[in-house]
Design a protein around this motif. Structure first.
Motif, PDB file in Angstrom:
ATOM      1  N   ALA A  10       0.870  -1.016   0.048  1.00 56.23           N
ATOM      2  CA  ALA A  10      -0.004  -0.012   0.064  1.00 56.23           C
ATOM      3  C   ALA A  10       0.771   1.195  -0.112  1.00 56.23           C
ATOM      4  CB  ALA A  10      -0.882   0.077   1.326  1.00 56.23           C
ATOM      5  N   GLY A  11       1.935   1.282   0.835  1.00 54.43           N
ATOM      6  CA  GLY A  11       3.013   2.386   0.502  1.00 54.43           C
ATOM      7  C   GLY A  11       3.542   2.799  -0.794  1.00 54.43           C
ATOM      8  N   PHE A  12       3.890   1.588  -1.259  1.00 53.69           N
ATOM      9  CA  PHE A  12       4.648   1.818  -2.569  1.00 53.69           C
ATOM     10  C   PHE A  12       3.287   2.229  -3.583  1.00 53.69           C
ATOM     11  CE2 PHE A  12       8.204  -1.078  -1.521  1.00 53.69           C
ATOM     12  CZ  PHE A  12       9.170  -0.009  -1.706  1.00 53.69           C
ATOM     13  N   THR A  13       2.488   1.839  -3.556  1.00 55.03           N
ATOM     14  CA  THR A  13       1.034   2.147  -4.525  1.00 55.03           C
ATOM     15  C   THR A  13       0.757   3.738  -4.057  1.00 55.03           C
ATOM     16  OG1 THR A  13       0.267   0.043  -4.397  1.00 55.03           O
ATOM     17  CG2 THR A  13      -1.252   1.651  -5.102  1.00 55.03           C
ATOM     18  N   LEU A  17       1.273   6.511  -6.740  1.00 54.93           N
ATOM     19  CA  LEU A  17       0.069   7.402  -7.223  1.00 54.93           C
ATOM     20  C   LEU A  17       0.329   8.981  -7.063  1.00 54.93           C
ATOM     21  CD1 LEU A  17      -3.138   5.559  -5.801  1.00 54.93           C
ATOM     22  CD2 LEU A  17      -2.504   5.763  -8.324  1.00 54.93           C
ATOM     23  N   SER A  18       1.419   9.083  -6.320  1.00 51.81           N
ATOM     24  CA  SER A  18       1.847  10.608  -6.317  1.00 51.81           C
ATOM     25  C   SER A  18       2.573  11.153  -7.439  1.00 51.81           C
ATOM     26  CB  SER A  18       2.912  10.778  -4.996  1.00 51.81           C
ATOM     27  OG  SER A  18       4.090  10.242  -5.160  1.00 51.81           O
ATOM     28  N   THR A  19       2.915  10.460  -8.397  1.00 51.44           N
ATOM     29  CA  THR A  19       3.339  10.903  -9.679  1.00 51.44           C
ATOM     30  C   THR A  19       2.279  11.238 -10.749  1.00 51.44           C
ATOM     31  OG1 THR A  19       3.707   8.555 -10.792  1.00 51.44           O
ATOM     32  CG2 THR A  19       5.495   9.312  -9.403  1.00 51.44           C
ATOM     33  N   ASP A  20       2.633  11.944 -11.709  1.00 54.34           N
ATOM     34  CA  ASP A  20       1.567  12.536 -12.579  1.00 54.34           C
ATOM     35  C   ASP A  20       1.138  11.591 -13.449  1.00 54.34           C
ATOM     36  OD1 ASP A  20       1.370  15.078 -11.513  1.00 54.34           O
ATOM     37  OD2 ASP A  20       2.837  15.699 -13.017  1.00 54.34           O
ATOM     38  N   ARG A  21       2.276  10.722 -13.927  1.00 53.07           N
ATOM     39  CA  ARG A  21       1.968   9.532 -14.983  1.00 53.07           C
ATOM     40  C   ARG A  21       1.027   8.442 -14.458  1.00 53.07           C
ATOM     41  NH1 ARG A  21       6.318   5.348 -17.291  1.00 53.07           N
ATOM     42  NH2 ARG A  21       5.019   4.304 -18.444  1.00 53.07           N
ATOM     43  N   ARG A  35      -3.023  16.585  -2.865  1.00 51.70           N
ATOM     44  CA  ARG A  35      -2.987  15.072  -2.754  1.00 51.70           C
ATOM     45  C   ARG A  35      -1.998  14.504  -3.331  1.00 51.70           C
ATOM     46  NH1 ARG A  35      -7.542  12.477  -6.884  1.00 51.70           N
ATOM     47  NH2 ARG A  35      -8.743  12.873  -4.974  1.00 51.70           N
ATOM     48  N   ARG A  36      -0.956  15.226  -3.952  1.00 52.92           N
ATOM     49  CA  ARG A  36       0.322  14.613  -4.286  1.00 52.92           C
ATOM     50  C   ARG A  36       1.093  14.493  -2.757  1.00 52.92           C
ATOM     51  NH1 ARG A  36       2.627  17.875  -8.183  1.00 52.92           N
ATOM     52  NH2 ARG A  36       1.587  16.451  -9.352  1.00 52.92           N
ATOM     53  N   LEU A  37       1.156  15.494  -2.035  1.00 54.59           N
ATOM     54  CA  LEU A  37       2.024  15.633  -0.668  1.00 54.59           C
ATOM     55  C   LEU A  37       1.282  14.434   0.249  1.00 54.59           C
ATOM     56  CD1 LEU A  37       3.950  16.991   1.086  1.00 54.59           C
ATOM     57  CD2 LEU A  37       2.137  18.662   1.689  1.00 54.59           C
ATOM     58  N   THR A  41       3.270  11.443   1.590  1.00 56.08           N
ATOM     59  CA  THR A  41       3.465  11.114   3.160  1.00 56.08           C
ATOM     60  C   THR A  41       2.818  10.096   3.595  1.00 56.08           C
ATOM     61  OG1 THR A  41       3.106  13.805   3.336  1.00 56.08           O
ATOM     62  CG2 THR A  41       2.730  12.330   5.377  1.00 56.08           C
ATOM     63  N   ALA A  42       1.541   9.696   3.156  1.00 53.09           N
ATOM     64  CA  ALA A  42       0.996   8.318   3.386  1.00 53.09           C
ATOM     65  C   ALA A  42       1.987   6.943   3.088  1.00 53.09           C
ATOM     66  CB  ALA A  42      -0.345   8.196   2.758  1.00 53.09           C
ATOM     67  N   GLY A  43       2.378   7.194   1.879  1.00 55.17           N
ATOM     68  CA  GLY A  43       3.415   6.185   1.355  1.00 55.17           C
ATOM     69  C   GLY A  43       4.577   6.064   2.260  1.00 55.17           C
ATOM     70  N   GLY A  44       5.219   7.217   2.595  1.00 47.83           N
ATOM     71  CA  GLY A  44       6.275   7.296   3.442  1.00 47.83           C
ATOM     72  C   GLY A  44       6.193   6.612   4.769  1.00 47.83           C
ATOM     73  N   LEU A  45       4.977   6.993   5.242  1.00 50.03           N
ATOM     74  CA  LEU A  45       4.519   6.460   6.697  1.00 50.03           C
ATOM     75  C   LEU A  45       4.114   4.994   6.489  1.00 50.03           C
ATOM     76  CD1 LEU A  45       2.291   9.414   8.013  1.00 50.03           C
ATOM     77  CD2 LEU A  45       4.412   8.399   9.101  1.00 50.03           C
TER      78      LEU A  45
END
Length: 108
Positions: A10-13, A17-21, A35-37, A41-45
């Motif tokens: 889930a973190g990697f996903t 998803l934080s990238t535009d592509r 949303r990107r931030l 943050t959610a992915g890193g956490l």
């Protein structure tokens, strides 16, 4: 280890998803800066917090080694799914987040 695997995937996903592509490919829109931030943050956490279940299950030394293996496995799964089945990659992340409480109760 199942909880650590679900959290890593889930973190990697979320980081993906934080990238535009990838956000455009999976959700058909560009992510806003907020949303990107939030996704970063959610992915890193999630990646950082996934060390907890790994070390609780197997002790500190062995848990960190197993966490590295789980980290690589979840990243490999996401990388292999994104080009061929991008919707499945997103669905698996959602199902993984929903199954995380069950895996957490199974840990204890």
């Amino acid at each position: 280890m199942l909880l650590a695997l679900l959290m890593c995937y889930a973190g990697f996903t979320a980081l993906c998803l934080s990238t535009d592509r990838h956000h455009g490919e999976l959700l058909h829109s560009k992510p806003s800066p907020v949303r990107r931030l939030t996704l970063r943050t959610a992915g890193g956490l999630l990646l950082g917090l996934s060390t907890g279940p790994a070390t609780v299950a197997s002790g500190l030394a062995q848990g960190l080694v197993e966490w590295c293996a789980v980290l690589m496995l979840s990243a490999l799964l996401l990388v292999l799914l994104l080009p061929y089945r991008p919707r499945l990659a997103l669905i698996l992340a959602g199902v993984g987040l929903l199954a995380s409480p069950v895996a957490a109760f199974a840990l204890f």
